[in-house]
Design a protein around this motif. Structure first.
Motif, PDB file in Angstrom:
ATOM      1  N   CYS A   1       0.932  -1.025  -0.180  1.00  0.00           N
ATOM      2  CA  CYS A   1       0.038  -0.058  -0.108  1.00  0.00           C
ATOM      3  C   CYS A   1       0.686   1.270   0.067  1.00  0.00           C
ATOM      4  O   CYS A   1       1.786   1.340   0.775  1.00  0.00           O
TER       5      CYS A   1
ATOM      6  N   PRO B   1       0.349   5.689  -0.353  1.00  0.00           N
ATOM      7  CA  PRO B   1      -0.510   6.958  -0.684  1.00  0.00           C
ATOM      8  C   PRO B   1      -0.749   7.452  -1.950  1.00  0.00           C
ATOM      9  O   PRO B   1       0.216   7.165  -2.491  1.00  0.00           O
TER      10      PRO B   1
ATOM     11  N   GLU C   1      -5.618   5.784  -0.668  1.00  0.00           N
ATOM     12  CA  GLU C   1      -4.447   4.586  -0.710  1.00  0.00           C
ATOM     13  C   GLU C   1      -4.505   3.962  -1.923  1.00  0.00           C
ATOM     14  O   GLU C   1      -5.679   3.518  -2.582  1.00  0.00           O
TER      15      GLU C   1
ATOM     16  N   CYS D   1      -3.705   0.217  -2.635  1.00  0.00           N
ATOM     17  CA  CYS D   1      -3.197  -1.095  -2.060  1.00  0.00           C
ATOM     18  C   CYS D   1      -3.728  -2.173  -3.188  1.00  0.00           C
ATOM     19  O   CYS D   1      -4.582  -2.119  -3.833  1.00  0.00           O
TER      20      CYS D   1
ATOM     21  N   ALA E   1       2.778  -1.146   4.135  1.00  0.00           N
ATOM     22  CA  ALA E   1       2.501  -0.152   3.632  1.00  0.00           C
ATOM     23  C   ALA E   1       3.675   0.919   4.012  1.00  0.00           C
ATOM     24  O   ALA E   1       4.432   0.585   4.638  1.00  0.00           O
TER      25      ALA E   1
ATOM     26  N   ARG F   1       4.507   5.768   7.446  1.00  0.00           N
ATOM     27  CA  ARG F   1       3.813   6.951   7.937  1.00  0.00           C
ATOM     28  C   ARG F   1       4.355   7.453   9.294  1.00  0.00           C
ATOM     29  O   ARG F   1       4.577   6.816  10.153  1.00  0.00           O
TER      30      ARG F   1
ATOM     31  N   LEU G   1      -6.924   3.286   5.155  1.00  0.00           N
ATOM     32  CA  LEU G   1      -5.826   2.133   4.883  1.00  0.00           C
ATOM     33  C   LEU G   1      -6.321   0.906   5.302  1.00  0.00           C
ATOM     34  O   LEU G   1      -6.105  -0.377   4.435  1.00  0.00           O
TER      35      LEU G   1
END
Length: 240
Positions: free
Chosen positions: A39, A41, A46, A48, A88, A91, A190
């Motif tokens: 994933c 941004p 998002e 993914c 992901a 973050r 997410l």
């Protein structure tokens, strides 16, 4: 053959044909219940997507070309027939309040006491994903800490999360609550996108079961229909 005899034949053959389909499904047409998801941004949302095997070209390309750290998203569900390993890109989460902290097993009581005394009740900025191998959580001031963590687990209570975090002399799962709308919105988006792919994988698996397990039953019914149509056509030709 009369219709009543045909029904009895179907009942007799039902379980053997279903068993044969089950065996062939796993021996000849196995389904891969695992998927890897990455994933990132994208335009405020998002992106993914399944990326194949971790040794595959797409997975390696995304991980190599993306100059970011990554963290794992826990998707374990004991009732799910498939397994999804989701990661992901890194973050930074602000506005968190630490509500619980425990060491990993084997750390000892001293570490547990240290984490409880120095983390619980503090405000936190959470960095999900390790930018470097030497990154360690640390105190910013008397009331705020910076956490470096490498995974994310969604708790049942909305806005509550748990991450495996690492500091100088300690490591373990830290639970925190986020009231900040932008941060919660990002994490909820997410979660929604990851679980959409989990649900799609589960649906794909169930479709495979519906199609493959009774495949010999479908074949028997098709042959029966063809035979019935052949008999009807032959009788029609003879009587015309």
């Amino acid at each position: 053959m009369t219709f009543s005899k045909y029904k009895r034949l179907c009942l007799v053959l039902l379980l053997p044909l279903l068993a044969a389909g089950f065996i062939c499904a796993h021996a000849a047409w196995p389904y891969d219940p695992y998927q890897n998801v990455l994933c990132q941004p994208f335009l405020g949302s998002e992106n993914c997507r399944p990326v194949g095997h971790i040794d595959g070209p797409l997975y390696k390309s995304i991980k190599k070309d993306t100059d970011k750290d990554w963290f794992e998203i826990w998707t374990y569900d004991e009732h799910s027939p498939t397994s999804t390993y989701a990661m992901a890109s890194g973050r930074f989460i602000g506005g968190a309040e630490i509500t619980g902290a425990l060491p990993f097993s084997g750390e000892g009581h001293e570490v547990a006491d240290f984490m409880k005394r120095n983390l619980v009740g503090k405000q936190a900025m959470v960095h999900l994903g390790f930018p470097t191998e030497t990154a360690k959580s640390r105190a910013i001031n008397a009331t705020t800490v910076l956490l470096y963590c490498n995974d994310l687990r969604y708790q049942a209570e909305p806005g509550t999360y748990t991450s495996g975090c690492y500091g100088e002399g300690w490591s373990g799962p830290v639970t925190y609550r986020i009231d900040s709308r932008p941060s919660r919105s990002m994490l909820d988006t997410l979660q929604s996108d990851v679980w959409r792919l989990v649900d799609e994988k589960n649906s794909d698996f169930r479709l495979w079961q519906i199609v493959i397990y009774p495949i010999f039953i479908y074949g028997f019914l098709l042959l029966s229909f063809v035979g019935w149509m052949t008999v009807k056509a032959t009788r029609f030709v003879k009587t015309s």
